[in-house]
Write an enzyme that holds these catalytic residues in place. Sequence first.
Site, PDB file in Angstrom:
ATOM      1  N   LYS A  49     -13.253  -6.479  -1.762  1.00  0.00           N
ATOM      2  CA  LYS A  49     -11.725  -6.133  -1.980  1.00  0.00           C
ATOM      3  C   LYS A  49     -10.740  -7.461  -2.534  1.00  0.00           C
ATOM      4  CE  LYS A  49     -11.905  -2.454   1.355  1.00  0.00           C
ATOM      5  NZ  LYS A  49     -11.811  -2.011   2.835  1.00  0.00           N
ATOM      6  N   GLN A  93      -8.868  -3.474   8.506  1.00  0.00           N
ATOM      7  CA  GLN A  93     -10.315  -3.192   8.053  1.00  0.00           C
ATOM      8  C   GLN A  93     -10.819  -2.485   9.283  1.00  0.00           C
ATOM      9  OE1 GLN A  93     -11.865  -3.204   5.129  1.00  0.00           O
ATOM     10  NE2 GLN A  93     -13.510  -2.456   6.211  1.00  0.00           N
ATOM     11  N   ASP A 116      -3.827   2.853   2.688  1.00  0.00           N
ATOM     12  CA  ASP A 116      -4.725   3.580   3.235  1.00  0.00           C
ATOM     13  C   ASP A 116      -4.199   5.114   3.531  1.00  0.00           C
ATOM     14  OD1 ASP A 116      -7.237   2.481   3.135  1.00  0.00           O
ATOM     15  OD2 ASP A 116      -6.862   1.591   4.967  1.00  0.00           O
TER      16      ASP A 116
END
Length: 280
Positions: A49, A93, A116
């Site tokens: 990422k 994460q 997210d």
Amino acid sequence: MTILLDGKTLSTKILIDLAGRISAQNAKPKLAVIMVGDNPASQIYVKLKEKRAKAVGIEPLVLPLDKNISQNALLEHIDILNEDPAINAILVQMPLPEHIDAEQIVSRISPFKDVDGFNPINVGNLVSGSTPYAVPCTPLGIIKLLNEYKITIAEKNAVIIGRSNIVGKPMAQMLLDRNATVTICHSKTKNLKSFTQNADIIVSATGSPKLITADMIKQNAVIIDVGVSKLENGKICGDVDFENVSYLAGAITPNPGGVGPMTIAMLLENTFRLYSQQTK
């Protein structure tokens, strides 16, 4: 002829476009990534990422935290990032250590910086038909794939296998919003085959290797494989028996190379989306 839903190629196209839009901005969007502990898979994902973010002009800030950090201390880190005007997007994460309540953590992230789309406000907006600040990355990537290959969603029977907050539930809502008839199956579903054989679109996100076999689908069904498993020989395998299912499917994602690249592309798209909302 079966259509291969190539997420790798589409994600590259999306990221090139995104890099162009970001280069036209006065400042770089900033994405904060909190990584708790030293989970090897998480470390790989975070590095990927970070690499992709830098490539498109997003500035990543990775915060590695000790695996024994307390819940309150982690919440304090999130509060600091929420209040920092230089940070546009925040990602924690997963998975988190067992002593950390993941639901409380994602709820603490500001909905305005929730890259997210997991904050309850964003989830509620998605379900109610309002516009979330961000939408969960994997389902969004799947919708982009279906749109790219001009696959009709409206009036189709869609079966989703897996009911997670990350994929299954938001995927169901997004397909429902596009006028599919949606069924969610899960580990307690009896006779899964009876549902999948009727499906025009199947999205499987269970992490069960080769769960979906050729006898479980109908001709020309669209198969989206989200699951990732590591076999004893070290190879990565999806939920779908690709070799045999692909002969029957009308369209299918490879695994790897299908949904995974799209998820990362949508993470970076969401980062820019949040940046744009904050800088208007």
